[in-house]
Scaffold this active site. Structure first.
Site, mmCIF file in Angstrom:
data_model
loop_
_atom_site.group_PDB
_atom_site.id
_atom_site.type_symbol
_atom_site.label_atom_id
_atom_site.label_comp_id
_atom_site.label_asym_id
_atom_site.label_seq_id
_atom_site.Cartn_x
_atom_site.Cartn_y
_atom_site.Cartn_z
ATOM 1 N N ARG A 58 -11.707 -44.912 42.389
ATOM 2 C CA ARG A 58 -12.699 -43.903 42.748
ATOM 3 C C ARG A 58 -12.665 -42.679 41.828
ATOM 4 O O ARG A 58 -13.689 -42.275 41.276
ATOM 5 C CB ARG A 58 -12.457 -43.404 44.191
ATOM 6 C CG ARG A 58 -13.058 -44.241 45.265
ATOM 7 C CD ARG A 58 -12.170 -44.190 46.487
ATOM 8 N NE ARG A 58 -10.934 -44.874 46.139
ATOM 9 C CZ ARG A 58 -10.758 -46.192 46.304
ATOM 10 N NH1 ARG A 58 -11.684 -46.888 46.883
ATOM 11 N NH2 ARG A 58 -9.647 -46.783 45.910
ATOM 12 N N THR A 59 -11.493 -42.080 41.672
ATOM 13 C CA THR A 59 -11.420 -40.800 40.955
ATOM 14 C C THR A 59 -11.807 -40.987 39.491
ATOM 15 O O THR A 59 -12.543 -40.173 38.923
ATOM 16 C CB THR A 59 -10.000 -40.222 41.079
ATOM 17 O OG1 THR A 59 -9.618 -40.263 42.453
ATOM 18 C CG2 THR A 59 -9.931 -38.806 40.581
ATOM 19 N N LYS A 86 4.745 -46.778 23.420
ATOM 20 C CA LYS A 86 5.660 -46.809 22.268
ATOM 21 C C LYS A 86 6.635 -45.635 22.312
ATOM 22 O O LYS A 86 7.379 -45.406 21.365
ATOM 23 C CB LYS A 86 4.866 -46.740 20.959
ATOM 24 C CG LYS A 86 3.862 -47.866 20.778
ATOM 25 C CD LYS A 86 3.058 -47.619 19.497
ATOM 26 C CE LYS A 86 1.793 -48.448 19.480
ATOM 27 N NZ LYS A 86 0.852 -47.999 18.443
ATOM 28 N N ARG A 108 -4.531 -37.716 35.701
ATOM 29 C CA ARG A 108 -3.769 -38.218 36.860
ATOM 30 C C ARG A 108 -2.404 -38.655 36.353
ATOM 31 O O ARG A 108 -2.309 -39.326 35.318
ATOM 32 C CB ARG A 108 -4.477 -39.395 37.523
ATOM 33 C CG ARG A 108 -3.577 -40.049 38.570
ATOM 34 C CD ARG A 108 -4.293 -41.029 39.430
ATOM 35 N NE ARG A 108 -5.177 -40.343 40.364
ATOM 36 C CZ ARG A 108 -5.771 -40.953 41.389
ATOM 37 N NH1 ARG A 108 -5.575 -42.247 41.586
ATOM 38 N NH2 ARG A 108 -6.566 -40.286 42.200
ATOM 39 N N HIS A 136 -4.289 -33.117 45.052
ATOM 40 C CA HIS A 136 -5.448 -33.883 44.580
ATOM 41 C C HIS A 136 -6.675 -33.023 44.901
ATOM 42 O O HIS A 136 -7.420 -33.285 45.844
ATOM 43 C CB HIS A 136 -5.500 -35.234 45.308
ATOM 44 C CG HIS A 136 -6.445 -36.245 44.741
ATOM 45 N ND1 HIS A 136 -7.381 -35.953 43.770
ATOM 46 C CD2 HIS A 136 -6.595 -37.567 45.017
ATOM 47 C CE1 HIS A 136 -8.061 -37.053 43.484
ATOM 48 N NE2 HIS A 136 -7.608 -38.048 44.214
HETATM 49 N N1 CP Z 1 -9.116 -41.323 46.596
HETATM 50 C C1 CP Z 1 -8.543 -41.690 45.426
HETATM 51 O O1 CP Z 1 -7.889 -40.903 44.747
HETATM 52 O O2 CP Z 1 -8.779 -42.999 45.087
HETATM 53 P P1 CP Z 1 -8.324 -43.643 43.705
HETATM 54 O O3 CP Z 1 -6.831 -43.751 43.720
HETATM 55 O O4 CP Z 1 -8.990 -45.003 43.664
HETATM 56 O O5 CP Z 1 -8.774 -42.757 42.582
#
Ligand code: CP
Length: 306
Positions: A58-59, A86, A108, A136
């Site tokens: 999603r993100t 590496k 992320r 988040h």
């Molecule tokens: N909600 C969320 O962060 O989903 P993902 O891990 O798929 O990005």
């Protein structure tokens, strides 16, 4: 007024006016997503690198779509296919990407604080797309947007976050953001899935979900994070489902307006039953759609602040 910070690292300490500005700006971009041609020009000429060191559906898609909808040039990066495998450090990787004149980095990472570190070693704007069990922020912003869309306000609402609170960056960002916006926040789950001193975050703590359900407006259901060993902290998934799983039967005690949220990915019939996830109370797919508008707003506000 522009955003206070030139990065989006978390909602802890973010002023109410900044959250309000992001939510209001997202409303304009939400309208763009309904147009036949879903593209606007404000980030033309800007280059954005999406650095994902941890899995995401999603993100990652949501940021990439938001960037393309705003006409930015987009670079995708996954640790597995990069020179990180590496032995290249995070700092060297980021500085090399920045040397190619990248304006913004979305990151992320499994390590809490990784985006904060990055913001100190590169000049580009940094957006935290999830760092370990820390924060988040864009997930919490899209959650707040979705709640506001449904109820017309955040102030005075009672939101309960149920499940694996201790491993959850979504819970932390939601607690910070919702409390700043005047909502009451409760958390519910087994003691083994609660962070130590969780009350210090300003939340009510419950261990029996059936006591909470009749009194809340919104239930934000968290995933059991098996990849972070959460499964060792309770006897079995079946038992977790029996005590905390959100089922139609449990919701018979709820207000008719109760709204069910989940950041995804869902473990169907573990933390939430399949029929609840797909029910009229669920706004799970609206959350996903609103996420694109929120990320457009964040990218736009940071880019135009510079
Ligand atoms: N909600 C969320 O962060 O989903 P993902 O891990 O798929 O990005």
């Amino acid at each position: 007024m522009p955003l206070e910070s030139r990065h989006l690292l978390g909602l802890h300490g973010m002023p109410k006016a900044d959250i309000q500005l992001i939510l209001d700006t997202a409303t304009s971009f939400r309208e763009v997503l309904e147009r036949p041609i879903k593209k606007v020009p404000p980030l033309q000429g800007k280059t954005i690198a999406n650095m994902f060191f941890e899995n995401s559906t999603r993100t990652r898609f949501s940021f990439e779509l938001a960037e393309r909808r705003l006409s930015a040039d987009v670079l995708g990066f996954q640790a597995s296919g990069s020179s990180v495998s590496k032995g290249e450090t995070l700092k060297d990787t980021a500085r090399n990407i920045e040397a190619m004149k990248v304006d913004m980095v979305v990151m992320r990472h499994s390590a809490a604080g990784a985006p904060h570190y990055l913001s100190q070693v590169i000049d580009a704007n940094v957006i935290n797309a999830g760092d370990g069990a820390h924060e988040h922020p864009t997930q919490a912003l899209l959650d707040m947007y979705t709640i506001r869309e449904k109820f017309g306000r955040l102030e005075g609402l009672h939101v309960c976050i149920v499940g694996d609170i201790s491993h959850s960056r979504v819970a932390r960002s939601n607690i910070y953001g919702l409390r700043t916006m005047g909502a009451k926040v409760s958390v519910c789950g087994p003691a083994t899935l609660m962070p130590r001193d969780v009350e210090r975050l300003g939340v009510d703590v419950h261990h029996h979900i059936d006591d909470v359900i009749p009194n809340i407006d919104v239930l934000n259901v968290l995933r059991i994070q098996m990849e972070r060993d959460a499964g060792r902290l309770f006897p079995s998934l079946r038992e977790y489902h029996n005590y905390y799983g959100i089922t139609k039967q449990r919701l018979e005690q709820a207000r008719s307006s109760i709204t069910i949220m989940h950041p995804g990915p869902i473990n169907r019939d573990v933390e939430i039953s399949a029929d609840v996830a797909d029910s009229e109370h669920s706004v799970i797919l609206q959350q996903v759609l609103n996420g694109v508008a929120i990320r457009m707003a964040v990218l736009y506000l940071l880019a135009t602040r510079n």
